[in-house]
Design a protein around this motif. Structure first.
Motif, short mmCIF file in Angstrom:
data_model
loop_
_atom_site.label_atom_id
_atom_site.label_comp_id
_atom_site.label_asym_id
_atom_site.label_seq_id
_atom_site.Cartn_x
_atom_site.Cartn_y
_atom_site.Cartn_z
N LYS A 155 0.84 -1.20 0.00
CA LYS A 155 0.00 0.00 0.00
C LYS A 155 0.87 1.25 0.00
CE LYS A 155 -2.87 1.66 3.47
NZ LYS A 155 -3.91 1.48 4.47
N ARG A 156 0.57 2.19 -0.91
CA ARG A 156 1.30 3.45 -0.97
C ARG A 156 0.75 4.41 0.07
NH1 ARG A 156 1.03 4.99 -7.25
NH2 ARG A 156 -0.99 4.01 -7.08
N ASN A 157 1.65 5.20 0.63
CA ASN A 157 1.22 6.23 1.56
C ASN A 157 0.51 7.34 0.81
OD1 ASN A 157 2.27 5.04 3.89
ND2 ASN A 157 4.27 5.96 3.60
N PRO A 158 -0.48 7.97 1.46
CA PRO A 158 -1.13 9.11 0.82
C PRO A 158 -0.16 10.27 0.65
CG PRO A 158 -2.14 8.61 2.97
CD PRO A 158 -1.04 7.65 2.76
N ILE A 159 -0.43 11.09 -0.36
CA ILE A 159 0.38 12.28 -0.63
C ILE A 159 -0.52 13.50 -0.56
CG2 ILE A 159 1.81 13.50 -2.33
CD1 ILE A 159 3.14 10.92 -1.32
N ALA A 160 -0.16 14.44 0.31
CA ALA A 160 -0.88 15.71 0.40
C ALA A 160 -0.16 16.74 -0.45
CB ALA A 160 -0.96 16.18 1.85
N ILE A 161 -0.92 17.54 -1.16
CA ILE A 161 -0.36 18.61 -1.97
C ILE A 161 -0.92 19.92 -1.43
CG2 ILE A 161 -0.14 19.59 -4.28
CD1 ILE A 161 -0.78 16.66 -5.28
N ILE A 162 -0.03 20.74 -0.88
CA ILE A 162 -0.41 22.06 -0.38
C ILE A 162 -0.13 23.05 -1.51
CG2 ILE A 162 0.01 23.82 1.38
CD1 ILE A 162 1.14 21.49 3.16
N VAL A 163 -1.18 23.60 -2.08
CA VAL A 163 -1.07 24.49 -3.22
C VAL A 163 -0.94 25.93 -2.71
CG1 VAL A 163 -2.19 25.31 -5.33
CG2 VAL A 163 -2.48 22.91 -4.61
N THR A 164 0.12 26.62 -3.14
CA THR A 164 0.33 28.03 -2.80
C THR A 164 0.60 28.79 -4.09
OG1 THR A 164 2.75 28.10 -2.61
CG2 THR A 164 1.53 27.23 -0.70
N ARG A 165 0.64 30.11 -4.01
CA ARG A 165 0.93 30.90 -5.21
C ARG A 165 2.37 30.70 -5.68
NH1 ARG A 165 3.34 36.28 -4.69
NH2 ARG A 165 3.77 36.71 -2.50
N PHE A 166 3.24 30.21 -4.78
CA PHE A 166 4.64 29.96 -5.15
C PHE A 166 4.84 28.59 -5.79
CE2 PHE A 166 5.03 32.85 -1.42
CZ PHE A 166 5.62 33.92 -2.08
N GLY A 167 3.85 27.73 -5.67
CA GLY A 167 3.96 26.36 -6.16
C GLY A 167 3.42 25.39 -5.13
N ASP A 168 3.67 24.12 -5.36
CA ASP A 168 3.13 23.06 -4.51
C ASP A 168 4.17 22.53 -3.53
OD1 ASP A 168 0.91 23.35 -6.13
OD2 ASP A 168 1.21 21.44 -7.20
N ILE A 169 3.68 22.19 -2.35
CA ILE A 169 4.48 21.47 -1.35
C ILE A 169 3.86 20.09 -1.24
CG2 ILE A 169 5.27 21.38 1.04
CD1 ILE A 169 4.66 24.47 1.14
N LYS A 170 4.64 19.06 -1.56
CA LYS A 170 4.13 17.69 -1.47
C LYS A 170 4.61 17.05 -0.18
CE LYS A 170 3.47 16.71 -6.31
NZ LYS A 170 3.75 15.81 -7.43
N VAL A 171 3.66 16.44 0.52
CA VAL A 171 3.93 15.82 1.82
C VAL A 171 3.48 14.38 1.78
CG1 VAL A 171 3.39 15.89 4.29
CG2 VAL A 171 3.58 18.04 3.01
N GLU A 172 4.40 13.47 2.07
CA GLU A 172 4.02 12.07 2.23
C GLU A 172 3.48 11.89 3.64
OE1 GLU A 172 5.73 7.53 1.61
OE2 GLU A 172 7.15 9.20 1.66
N LEU A 173 2.28 11.31 3.74
CA LEU A 173 1.65 11.07 5.04
C LEU A 173 1.92 9.64 5.49
CD1 LEU A 173 -1.82 12.77 4.31
CD2 LEU A 173 0.26 13.81 5.25
#
Length: 184
Positions: A4-22
């Protein structure tokens, strides 16, 4: 059998995306809460509230501005007897809190390994920035001003010009995550 793959959160900002593995295996209820709030859109269009250079970027103080986000969780961290071994280092994502209670919405990104040493064991780590560190750096470089949020001893440096998390999207790879168990 496919792991099972861990979920990935994408925090969208005006500067670009921050991807977070949960990491649901290490902090299951905290991850469930984060995913639940993201799916409900409760992190969307939230003002970035705290920049503490060399310490943390805290994009969300949502529980202070929206009662739907005022969620308390049993803290999934070692100082509360929970076996959470996620290392606190630069890029670790965790929930704020106090004592044995963790917030369900006030998450932060650890900015340095040194800060991680101060936080280790006392906060519910639940993820790690895996892409977009340059976006984090652009946000923490913004000019800030001190803001009183009414909590003694908590210094908050907020961007002078409002900066926002535009959206938080979570890719769960088709896996359904439970609603969190919240404290009364």
């Amino acid at each position: 059998m496919e792991e099972k793959r861990n979920p990935i959160a994408i925090i969208v900002t005006r500067f670009g995306d921050i991807k977070v593995e949960l990491y649901p295996k290490e902090a299951p209820n905290t991850v469930n809460c984060f995913i639940s709030l993201a799916k409900k859109g409760l992190f969307d269009h939230r003002k970035i509230r705290r920049i503490a250079p060399g310490f943390v970027l805290q994009p969300s103080y949502s529980d202070f501005e929206d009662e739907r986000c005022a969620i308390s969780l049993d803290g999934e961290y070692r100082n509360n007897g929970f076996p959470n071994d996620i290392p606190f280092e630069r890029g670790t994502v965790a929930m704020g809190g106090e004592g044995n209670v963790a917030s369900g919405s006030c998450f932060f990104i650890t900015l340095t390994d040194e800060a991680g040493k101060r936080l280790d064991g006392g906060y519910a780590a639940f993820g790690k920035v895996i892409e977009g560190w340059e976006v984090v750096e652009q946000i923490i470089a913004l000019p800030t001003e001190k803001v009183d949020i009414g909590i003694p001893g908590v210094d908050v440096n907020e961007p002078i010009e409002p900066e926002y998390m535009e959206k938080v999207i979570v890719e769960t790879w088709g896996v359904e995550y439970d609603e969190p168990v919240i404290l009364g």
